[in-house]
Write a protein that holds these residues in place. Structure first.
Motif, mmCIF file in Angstrom:
data_model
loop_
_atom_site.group_PDB
_atom_site.id
_atom_site.type_symbol
_atom_site.label_atom_id
_atom_site.label_comp_id
_atom_site.label_asym_id
_atom_site.label_seq_id
_atom_site.Cartn_x
_atom_site.Cartn_y
_atom_site.Cartn_z
ATOM 1 N N GLU A 213 0.856 -1.179 0.000
ATOM 2 C CA GLU A 213 0.000 0.000 0.000
ATOM 3 C C GLU A 213 0.895 1.232 0.000
ATOM 4 O O GLU A 213 1.583 1.501 0.980
ATOM 5 N N ASN A 214 0.905 1.965 -1.091
ATOM 6 C CA ASN A 214 1.850 3.068 -1.255
ATOM 7 C C ASN A 214 1.442 4.362 -0.570
ATOM 8 O O ASN A 214 2.286 5.206 -0.299
ATOM 9 N N TRP A 215 0.165 4.501 -0.317
ATOM 10 C CA TRP A 215 -0.327 5.768 0.232
ATOM 11 C C TRP A 215 -0.696 5.630 1.697
ATOM 12 O O TRP A 215 -1.262 4.631 2.127
ATOM 13 N N SER A 216 -0.361 6.640 2.480
ATOM 14 C CA SER A 216 -0.787 6.723 3.869
ATOM 15 C C SER A 216 -2.075 7.531 3.907
ATOM 16 O O SER A 216 -2.088 8.710 3.544
ATOM 17 N N HIS A 217 -3.157 6.902 4.299
ATOM 18 C CA HIS A 217 -4.469 7.546 4.226
ATOM 19 C C HIS A 217 -4.721 8.404 5.465
ATOM 20 O O HIS A 217 -5.497 8.053 6.354
ATOM 21 N N GLU B 292 -5.715 12.330 6.629
ATOM 22 C CA GLU B 292 -6.328 13.597 6.231
ATOM 23 C C GLU B 292 -7.092 13.482 4.919
ATOM 24 O O GLU B 292 -8.252 13.837 4.830
ATOM 25 N N SER B 293 -6.437 12.999 3.878
ATOM 26 C CA SER B 293 -7.131 12.761 2.615
ATOM 27 C C SER B 293 -6.524 11.526 1.967
ATOM 28 O O SER B 293 -5.460 11.056 2.372
ATOM 29 N N ARG B 294 -7.190 11.009 0.955
ATOM 30 C CA ARG B 294 -6.816 9.711 0.404
ATOM 31 C C ARG B 294 -5.386 9.674 -0.117
ATOM 32 O O ARG B 294 -4.682 8.684 0.045
ATOM 33 N N PHE B 295 -4.936 10.735 -0.759
ATOM 34 C CA PHE B 295 -3.597 10.746 -1.333
ATOM 35 C C PHE B 295 -2.752 11.867 -0.742
ATOM 36 O O PHE B 295 -2.050 12.575 -1.446
ATOM 37 N N ASN B 296 -2.831 12.014 0.565
ATOM 38 C CA ASN B 296 -2.127 13.108 1.210
ATOM 39 C C ASN B 296 -0.659 12.798 1.447
ATOM 40 O O ASN B 296 0.177 13.691 1.415
ATOM 41 N N HIS B 297 -0.330 11.523 1.680
ATOM 42 C CA HIS B 297 1.059 11.157 1.965
ATOM 43 C C HIS B 297 1.459 9.917 1.169
ATOM 44 O O HIS B 297 0.807 8.879 1.261
ATOM 45 N N TYR B 298 2.539 10.020 0.424
ATOM 46 C CA TYR B 298 3.067 8.886 -0.310
ATOM 47 C C TYR B 298 4.257 8.320 0.459
ATOM 48 O O TYR B 298 5.115 9.067 0.931
ATOM 49 N N LEU C 10 7.728 6.663 1.422
ATOM 50 C CA LEU C 10 9.092 6.593 0.909
ATOM 51 C C LEU C 10 9.929 5.811 1.905
ATOM 52 O O LEU C 10 10.206 6.281 3.009
ATOM 53 N N ASP C 11 10.302 4.600 1.550
ATOM 54 C CA ASP C 11 11.120 3.766 2.428
ATOM 55 C C ASP C 11 12.077 2.947 1.574
ATOM 56 O O ASP C 11 11.860 2.765 0.383
ATOM 57 N N ILE D 48 6.031 -5.984 -8.118
ATOM 58 C CA ILE D 48 4.710 -5.460 -7.792
ATOM 59 C C ILE D 48 3.658 -6.315 -8.488
ATOM 60 O O ILE D 48 3.946 -7.027 -9.454
ATOM 61 N N GLU D 49 2.441 -6.251 -7.985
ATOM 62 C CA GLU D 49 1.315 -6.928 -8.614
ATOM 63 C C GLU D 49 0.591 -5.910 -9.498
ATOM 64 O O GLU D 49 0.129 -4.875 -9.019
#
Length: 248
Positions: A157-161, A163-169, A171-172, A182-183
């Motif tokens: 899961e690339n996004w941290s949900h 505040e909003s659905r795509f507020n944080h991407y 990076l690790d 990836i699938e």
């Protein structure tokens, strides 16, 4: 064996799913990547051009409008080359089913282009050596690839949900350069993550001068045609990076 031989596009299920996505006029390819590639493409009038990972031939179709002398399109996939041959019927174009590291020719190309193919190649250094060999002196290399900020994460899961659905991407594992399976379309796809520094220095170390580097954000087209959520996603993270370099 090089990993460019990973041939997911001759998987019929994947191929049908991919062509549907690629033919969507609102796709990332059409809205984000292609406008930048077209803008940065050097003058190819009367030039010899090589398109690596030419896929369905859409960029070749565009380049023909600019009157090149000849275009050679390479792709590992028989399905992709078959599609490209139907799309492009021009005596200036020839197609070869192969990967770039296996390709041999006496032609010296004036321009080499590649759209979203290099992240499938494990040995980036070997790739750059090969491209330098294929280019004429002062030849131009222009390519797009998945941005290292997007290939770094190992999380499904690339996004941290928050505040909003795509507020944080997320990076690790940025400095861990390795395969990133990836699938995608019910198929395991292997991409290779490398840092921005590795990419730049490898290009420089193999006889190129880097002329332009573009982190792809929203374009006039995407801002006009996409909905707010898709625009937000690209505002928060660049999906692709486009690099233009000259052989010296």
């Amino acid at each position: 064996m090089n990993r460019m031989s990973q041939n997911i596009y001759d998987n019929e299920h994947f191929y049908k799913g991919y062509t549907k996505i690629r033919n969507n006029k609102l796709s990332y390819n059409e809205m984000i990547e292609m406008p930048i590639m077209k803008e940065e493409l050097p003058d190819i009038k009367g030039k010899m051009v090589l398109d690596i990972g030419c896929g369905m031939g859409k960029f070749i179709q565009y380049m023909l409008e600019l009157n090149p002398k000849q275009i050679v399109g390479l792709d590992i996939s028989n399905n992709m080359i078959s599609y490209a041959k139907e799309l492009v019927d021009d005596e200036r174009v020839s197609f070869v089913v192969t990967d770039i590291l296996s390709y041999e020719t006496d032609i010296k190309f004036d321009v080499i282009v590649s759209c979203l193919a290099f992240h499938y190649i494990e040995d980036f250094n070997l790739l750059m050596k090969k491209l330098n060999k294929l280019l004429a002196n002062d030849g131009i290399l222009l390519f797009s690839t998945e941005h290292p900020l997007t290939t770094a994460t190992k999380q499904k899961e690339n996004w941290s949900h928050v505040e909003s659905r795509f507020n944080h991407y997320k990076l690790d594992h940025y400095f861990e350069e390795s395969a990133r399976p990836i699938e995608w379309l019910d198929t395991e796809v292997i991409r290779y993550h490398r840092t921005i520094g590795t990419m730049m220095n490898t290009i420089i170390d193999n006889g190129f001068i880097i002329e332009r580097v573009l982190d792809t954000g929203n374009t006039e087209m995407s801002l006009k045609l996409w909905d707010a959520e898709d625009i937000m996603k690209v505002n928060h993270r660049p999906p692709f990076i486009v690099i233009k370099a000259k052989k010296y």
